[in-house]
Scaffold this active site. Structure first.
Site, PDB file in Angstrom:
ATOM      1  N   ARG A  75       0.919  -1.522  -0.049  1.00  0.00           N
ATOM      2  CA  ARG A  75      -0.196  -0.023  -0.301  1.00  0.00           C
ATOM      3  C   ARG A  75       1.435   1.450   0.177  1.00  0.00           C
ATOM      4  NH1 ARG A  75      -2.169  -3.861   2.347  1.00  0.00           N
ATOM      5  NH2 ARG A  75      -1.047  -3.142   4.489  1.00  0.00           N
ATOM      6  N   GLU A 112       4.486  -7.214  14.088  1.00  0.00           N
ATOM      7  CA  GLU A 112       3.807  -7.841  14.798  1.00  0.00           C
ATOM      8  C   GLU A 112       2.751  -9.494  14.993  1.00  0.00           C
ATOM      9  OE1 GLU A 112       1.069  -5.140  11.939  1.00  0.00           O
ATOM     10  OE2 GLU A 112       2.852  -5.317  12.852  1.00  0.00           O
TER      11      GLU A 112
END
Length: 187
Positions: A75, A112
């Site tokens: 993105r 994460e």
């Protein structure tokens, strides 16, 4: 008793922060259970809103403060290309491992929700190129840190780092210190 709406905040002020916040969709359990994915596609699809956030990033850094824009897969490519077009500079992608066809530098890091490796062409920058690095979301800072290190390893000078949204509770900004982070929305 009426509930007071939570104020939105960001480094370009509450108006821009609210604009971004109004066009983010939470997608639970993506890419795996327990993760809430912040989908910015509605922001990209809204031409006026998208132009506004691109202009805010350019205004924050200054049109003449960078020579090239780096976008982080995937993105970040959208944001980087728009900034590059708006300012008349080039764009360089930082890609996932194995996607670049020529000699590349690589950096591995923890996400994460897993591990990953990013790459940039070894000849992506000329010595002293001032590089603006952009991405959609700053989470733990692993992706950003790896990218900033790759830019420097390839000969660029980091001129700035901007994201559309920062997940402040994951402390990515602290991981990148003493580098400056510019986030349009911090949640």
């Amino acid at each position: 008793m009426t509930e007071t709406p939570t104020e939105v905040r960001g480094d370009s002020g509450p108006v821009t922060a609210q604009l971004v916040a109004s066009r983010v969709l939470d997608v639970p359990d993506f890419p795996k259970p327990g993760i809430v994915f912040k989908d910015l596609m509605p922001l990209f699809a809204d031409g006026i809103a998208f132009r506004t956030v691109i202009d805010d990033i350019v205004d924050h850094h200054g049109r003449d403060s960078f020579d090239v824009v780096v976008g982080i897969e995937a993105r970040g490519f959208v944001v980087a290309a728009a900034i590059a077009y708006a300012t008349g500079v080039g764009v360089v992608p930082v890609r996932k491992a194995g996607k670049l066809p020529r000699a590349a530098y690589a950096a591995s890091y923890a996400l994460e929700y897993g591990e990953a490796t990013l790459e940039v062409h070894q000849d992506a920058f000329t010595a002293g190129h001032r590089v603006l690095v952009v991405d959609d979301v700053l989470a733990t800072g692993g992706t950003a840190q790896a990218t900033l290190e790759l830019v420097e390893r390839a000969g660029g000078t980091v001129a700035g780092f901007s994201v559309l949204m920062e997940l402040g509770f994951l402390n990515g900004r602290e991981r990148l210190a003493p580098r400056s982070v510019h986030a349009l929305l911090t949640v």
